[in-house]
Design an enzyme around this catalytic site. Structure first.
Site, short mmCIF file in Angstrom:
data_model
loop_
_atom_site.label_atom_id
_atom_site.label_comp_id
_atom_site.label_asym_id
_atom_site.label_seq_id
_atom_site.Cartn_x
_atom_site.Cartn_y
_atom_site.Cartn_z
N ASP A 88 -15.90 39.94 24.46
CA ASP A 88 -15.06 39.47 23.37
C ASP A 88 -15.45 40.25 22.11
OD1 ASP A 88 -14.73 37.57 25.41
OD2 ASP A 88 -14.44 35.91 23.99
N LYS A 151 -7.51 36.99 21.06
CA LYS A 151 -8.26 35.75 20.80
C LYS A 151 -8.18 35.42 19.32
CE LYS A 151 -13.11 34.16 20.99
NZ LYS A 151 -14.47 34.51 21.48
N LYS A 181 -6.46 33.62 24.01
CA LYS A 181 -7.61 32.72 23.95
C LYS A 181 -7.66 32.04 22.59
CE LYS A 181 -12.68 32.58 24.27
NZ LYS A 181 -13.90 33.32 24.67
#
Length: 217
Positions: A88, A151, A181
């Protein structure tokens, strides 16, 4: 949704700077017991031994994103070497604010090259700090660079975390081509389900126990 289905959308997360090895061992145990998809930790905690079926995710360029692309790429490459399944990364928000879409795409691509498929790359855009137009730009750059997910948030930015509006906009932008996300400020089952309804396919949360306790079997 069933509790087990929601659990399989959760990255059970521990990113506090003061987190210890014992804390990480605790979330691995919790993740296995709860049936979460993964545990998400800081790269210094890798390599991480987890039970079969539980994936490992880690962050890079975290939490500010304000480091050189080659540093993020090197950090990501080391995380892959250390056994992470997913990375991430935090984008450089200045590139978005200044409209430098090609440079943003190049930054994400540098990390993508360090995280070869089937490893998963998620791009943290810090949506609460962006306008709708900037969210769209960041999502398009992420897709063009080959990311697997966009995300919402680190959970550390003063502007806040995930919102239903941002998740919906991100899903509209990437369609079904990328995952979305939602992370940051999701602490109960109601909020988690709202994010899923808005289009989230993964949830980054530290309150997994409380969230799943709110959801019926």
């Amino acid at each position: 949704m069933k509790k087990s289905e929601v659990a399989q959308m959760i990255d059970h997360t521990l990113l506090k700077p003061e987190a210890s090895g014992a804390d990480v061992a605790r979330i691995v145990k919790e993740g296995a017991e709860l049936g979460t998809y993964s545990v998400c930790v800081s790269p210094s905690m890798l390599p991480l031994e987890v039970p079969e079926g539980l994936h490992v995710a880690c962050v890079v360029g975290f939490p500010s994103g304000a480091v050189k692309p080659e540093i993020k790429a090197a950090e990501a490459a080391r995380a892959v070497e250390d056994g992470t399944d997913e990375v991430d990364m935090v984008i450089n928000l200045a590139l978005v604010k200044e409209g430098r879409a090609k440079e943003l795409e190049a930054e994400i691509k540098a990390v993508r090259d360090a995280v070869p498929a089937p490893k998963i790359l998620k791009v943290i855009i810090e949506s609460a700090a962006l306008s709708d137009e900037e969210i769209i730009m960041a999502c398009k750059a992420s897709e063009a660079a080959g990311a697997d997910f966009v995300k919402t948030s680190t959970g550390f930015h003063p502007a806040g975390g995930a919102s239903v509006h941002a998740v919906r906009l991100m899903r509209e932008t990437v369609g079904d081509r990328l995952g979305v996300k939602a992370s940051g400020g999701i602490r109960d089952g109601k909020t988690a389900l709202e994010m899923i309804e808005a289009g989230a396919s993964r949830l980054g949360v530290s309150a997994s126990l409380a969230i799943l306790a709110d959801i019926e079997e």
